[in-house]
Design an enzyme around this catalytic site. Structure first.
Site, PDB file in Angstrom:
ATOM      1  N   GLU A  19      -6.557  -4.985  12.706  1.00  3.95           N
ATOM      2  CA  GLU A  19      -7.829  -4.336  12.367  1.00  3.95           C
ATOM      3  C   GLU A  19      -9.015  -5.204  12.791  1.00  3.95           C
ATOM      4  O   GLU A  19      -9.805  -4.820  13.650  1.00  3.95           O
ATOM      5  CB  GLU A  19      -7.885  -4.043  10.850  1.00  3.95           C
ATOM      6  CG  GLU A  19      -6.935  -2.929  10.426  1.00  3.95           C
ATOM      7  CD  GLU A  19      -6.903  -2.698   8.915  1.00  3.95           C
ATOM      8  OE1 GLU A  19      -6.956  -3.668   8.142  1.00  3.95           O
ATOM      9  OE2 GLU A  19      -6.825  -1.522   8.517  1.00  3.95           O
ATOM     10  N   LEU A  75      -2.897   4.600  11.337  1.00  6.96           N
ATOM     11  CA  LEU A  75      -3.766   5.569  10.700  1.00  6.96           C
ATOM     12  C   LEU A  75      -4.711   4.816   9.778  1.00  6.96           C
ATOM     13  O   LEU A  75      -4.346   4.456   8.653  1.00  6.96           O
ATOM     14  CB  LEU A  75      -2.940   6.608   9.926  1.00  6.96           C
ATOM     15  CG  LEU A  75      -3.566   8.002   9.747  1.00  6.96           C
ATOM     16  CD1 LEU A  75      -4.717   7.936   8.740  1.00  6.96           C
ATOM     17  CD2 LEU A  75      -4.077   8.566  11.056  1.00  6.96           C
ATOM     18  N   ASP A  76      -5.915   4.568  10.271  1.00  5.37           N
ATOM     19  CA  ASP A  76      -6.903   3.829   9.474  1.00  5.37           C
ATOM     20  C   ASP A  76      -7.751   4.829   8.692  1.00  5.37           C
ATOM     21  O   ASP A  76      -8.223   5.819   9.252  1.00  5.37           O
ATOM     22  CB  ASP A  76      -7.808   3.031  10.420  1.00  5.37           C
ATOM     23  CG  ASP A  76      -8.977   2.421   9.684  1.00  5.37           C
ATOM     24  OD1 ASP A  76      -8.756   1.489   8.889  1.00  5.37           O
ATOM     25  OD2 ASP A  76     -10.114   2.908   9.856  1.00  5.37           O
ATOM     26  N   ASP A 118       0.862  -1.200   0.000  1.00  4.93           N
ATOM     27  CA  ASP A 118       0.000   0.000   0.000  1.00  4.93           C
ATOM     28  C   ASP A 118       0.889   1.238   0.000  1.00  4.93           C
ATOM     29  O   ASP A 118       1.860   1.301   0.771  1.00  4.93           O
ATOM     30  CB  ASP A 118      -0.862   0.043   1.282  1.00  4.93           C
ATOM     31  CG  ASP A 118      -1.814  -1.148   1.362  1.00  4.93           C
ATOM     32  OD1 ASP A 118      -2.119  -1.723   0.309  1.00  4.93           O
ATOM     33  OD2 ASP A 118      -2.218  -1.502   2.497  1.00  4.93           O
ATOM     34  N   ASP A 120      -3.000  -0.430  13.688  1.00  3.63           N
ATOM     35  CA  ASP A 120      -3.089   0.295  12.423  1.00  3.63           C
ATOM     36  C   ASP A 120      -3.030   1.761  12.819  1.00  3.63           C
ATOM     37  O   ASP A 120      -4.026   2.320  13.270  1.00  3.63           O
ATOM     38  CB  ASP A 120      -4.404  -0.035  11.697  1.00  3.63           C
ATOM     39  CG  ASP A 120      -4.530   0.761  10.404  1.00  3.63           C
ATOM     40  OD1 ASP A 120      -5.585   0.647   9.745  1.00  3.63           O
ATOM     41  OD2 ASP A 120      -3.587   1.495  10.051  1.00  3.63           O
ATOM     42  N   ASP A 131       0.373   8.531   7.642  1.00  2.00           N
ATOM     43  CA  ASP A 131       0.556   7.119   8.015  1.00  2.00           C
ATOM     44  C   ASP A 131       1.865   6.959   8.782  1.00  2.00           C
ATOM     45  O   ASP A 131       1.946   6.343   9.841  1.00  2.00           O
ATOM     46  CB  ASP A 131       0.644   6.237   6.754  1.00  2.00           C
ATOM     47  CG  ASP A 131      -0.692   5.971   6.082  1.00  2.00           C
ATOM     48  OD1 ASP A 131      -0.733   5.970   4.841  1.00  2.00           O
ATOM     49  OD2 ASP A 131      -1.691   5.769   6.811  1.00  2.00           O
ATOM     50  N   GLU A 178       0.910  -1.791  10.916  1.00  2.00           N
ATOM     51  CA  GLU A 178       0.605  -1.966   9.490  1.00  2.00           C
ATOM     52  C   GLU A 178       1.714  -1.362   8.639  1.00  2.00           C
ATOM     53  O   GLU A 178       1.972  -1.788   7.519  1.00  2.00           O
ATOM     54  CB  GLU A 178      -0.734  -1.296   9.159  1.00  2.00           C
ATOM     55  CG  GLU A 178      -1.122  -1.463   7.697  1.00  2.00           C
ATOM     56  CD  GLU A 178      -2.480  -0.835   7.362  1.00  2.00           C
ATOM     57  OE1 GLU A 178      -2.690   0.339   7.701  1.00  2.00           O
ATOM     58  OE2 GLU A 178      -3.311  -1.538   6.780  1.00  2.00           O
ATOM     59  N   GLU A 179       2.380  -0.341   9.210  1.00  2.00           N
ATOM     60  CA  GLU A 179       3.378   0.399   8.427  1.00  2.00           C
ATOM     61  C   GLU A 179       4.777  -0.190   8.520  1.00  2.00           C
ATOM     62  O   GLU A 179       5.716   0.362   7.945  1.00  2.00           O
ATOM     63  CB  GLU A 179       3.397   1.873   8.874  1.00  2.00           C
ATOM     64  CG  GLU A 179       2.039   2.561   8.828  1.00  2.00           C
ATOM     65  CD  GLU A 179       1.359   2.434   7.463  1.00  2.00           C
ATOM     66  OE1 GLU A 179       0.119   2.352   7.427  1.00  2.00           O
ATOM     67  OE2 GLU A 179       2.066   2.384   6.438  1.00  2.00           O
TER      68      GLU A 179
HETATM   69  P1  AFP Z   1      -6.915   2.848   3.938  1.00  2.00           P
HETATM   70  O1  AFP Z   1      -6.376   3.085   5.315  1.00  2.00           O
HETATM   71  O2  AFP Z   1      -5.901   2.318   2.964  1.00  2.00           O
HETATM   72  O3  AFP Z   1      -7.719   4.021   3.399  1.00  2.00           O
HETATM   73  O4  AFP Z   1      -7.944   1.656   4.075  1.00  2.00           O
HETATM   74  C1  AFP Z   1      -9.017   1.870   4.952  1.00  2.00           C
HETATM   75  C2  AFP Z   1      -9.669   0.529   5.119  1.00  2.00           C
HETATM   76  O5  AFP Z   1      -8.718  -0.390   5.547  1.00  2.00           O
HETATM   77  C3  AFP Z   1     -10.819   0.590   6.105  1.00  2.00           C
HETATM   78  O6  AFP Z   1     -10.656   1.589   7.055  1.00  2.00           O
HETATM   79  C4  AFP Z   1     -12.017   0.852   5.229  1.00  2.00           C
HETATM   80  O7  AFP Z   1     -13.195   0.295   5.751  1.00  2.00           O
HETATM   81  C5  AFP Z   1     -11.639   0.167   3.930  1.00  2.00           C
HETATM   82  O8  AFP Z   1     -10.220   0.113   3.889  1.00  2.00           O
HETATM   83  C6  AFP Z   1     -12.106   0.956   2.729  1.00  2.00           C
HETATM   84  O9  AFP Z   1     -11.774   0.181   1.607  1.00  2.00           O
HETATM   85  P2  AFP Z   1     -12.244   0.678   0.167  1.00  2.00           P
HETATM   86  O10 AFP Z   1     -11.414   1.914  -0.095  1.00  2.00           O
HETATM   87  O11 AFP Z   1     -11.925  -0.472  -0.747  1.00  2.00           O
HETATM   88  O12 AFP Z   1     -13.717   0.971   0.251  1.00  2.00           O
END
Ligand code: AFP
Length: 324
Positions: free
Chosen positions: A272, A116-117, A66, A114, A72, A95-96
């Protein structure tokens, strides 16, 4: 509300939990450090925003390929530094970071996070957060989520909040003007029934038949087999969709689908799905991989992905029946 450490603020909750034994004391010290880190991260987001280029892509990638945003990495650094000051923390898995970071050889707990989610939402002023899991160091990182001592997540949104459990009731706290997290006085319990689902519907053509059938029946509404209309929400930050589900019920689905790399969904088990599932079960909800409780799964590796369906218990059961 003295039962099982439901106290007025985080400091008193942590003091109460620490009295329950050495592992809880270690977990309480880790959560205190995480709360300090989250307060710093919330400040960064609230006061620096675009000026600091928080959403800027750094051109680097994490363990799973990613792309990493500036925030992040900044959040990861803040958390690693805060946990580094806690002797009880043996290692930090992020995660990082490709591998777990050793911190204190004699530490009795491991923290997985995680940092920064919701990275895709960083520069859109949408709620994002930090998710964390505290495990006994004796079990290593690849242990079932049922072994967690504590888990929770922070939401950096209109309010900066924390949902946390040490195995007992889930406690909801909000960061106040005084820099302290205070109890929101809300008995955290996920309603058993819901008419609201959360899924990224743009992936519909990639869904396996059980997911397609379940969502199709929800969309058919009151004239369909469910006999009632459903609403949909999808924030794109697990912590934001999650907070809503703890607040008013709902079902969240990030299932496996037929896209390349999504054979086990998108979300990671260790930092997560496990912490969210720990909170969900403590609040009377259910969290499964489509069939099996998330907390019973043994992670195959640090960054293993897992399909994740959680929320209102009766609705999760309803979904599971489509796969049987
Ligand atoms: P990011 O941290 O890469 O934005 O991903 C966020 C996530 O892990 C979670 O928080 C969301 O529910 C999901 O991904 C969103 O995924 P989509 O972008 O495929 O909808």
């Amino acid at each position: 509300r003295g039962e099982r450490c439901l106290m007025s603020n985080l400091s008193s909750v942590l003091a109460c939990e620490a009295a329950r034994g050495p592992l809880h004391a270690a977990a309480a010290a880790a959560v205190a450090a995480l709360a300090g880190a989250a307060t710093s991260i919330a400040g960064l987001i609230r006061h620096q925003g675009d000026a600091a280029g928080l959403g800027a892509v750094r051109g680097t990638e994490n363990a799973d390929g990613d792309t990493q945003k500036a925030l992040d990495v900044m959040a990861d650094d803040i958390i690693a530094s805060a946990l580094g000051k806690v002797d009880a923390v043996a290692s930090y898995l992020s995660e990082e970071q490709d591998a777990a970071i050793p911190l204190h050889a004699g530490g009795s707990v491991i923290v997985a996070s995680d940092p920064l989610d919701g990275s895709s939402n960083i520069d859109t002023n949408v709620s994002i957060g930090t998710i964390f899991s505290v495990l006994p160091a004796a079990g290593g990182v690849l242990q079932p989520g049922r072994n967690q001592i504590a888990a929770g997540f922070f939401v950096y949104g209109p309010q900066t909040t924390l949902l946390v459990s040490f195995g007992g009731p889930v406690i909801a706290l909000q960061l106040g003007e005084n820099g302290q997290f205070h109890d929101m006085g809300w008995q955290v319990r996920i309603p058993d029934v819901t008419s609201e689902f959360a899924i990224n519907a743009s992936n519909q053509r990639h869904w396996h038949k059980d997911v397609a059938a379940y969502i199709g029946d929800c969309l058919a509404g009151k004239d369909g087999p469910r006999g009632r209309n459903f609403n949909m929400r999808w924030v794109g930050s697990l912590v934001a969709d999650g907070w809503r589900i703890f607040r008013r019920g709902g079902i969240f689905l990030y299932p496996a689908d037929r896209r390349e790399g999504y054979g086990a969904g998108r979300l990671r088990l260790v930092y997560e799905a496990n912490p969210v599932a720990f909170l969900v079960e403590a609040a009377g909800g259910k969290a499964i991989d489509g069939a099996v409780p998330i907390l019973d799964l043994a992670p195959a590796d640090l960054h293993a992905r897992v399909p994740l369906v959680f929320g209102s218990a009766k609705e999760v059961d309803e979904f599971a029946a489509y796969g049987s």
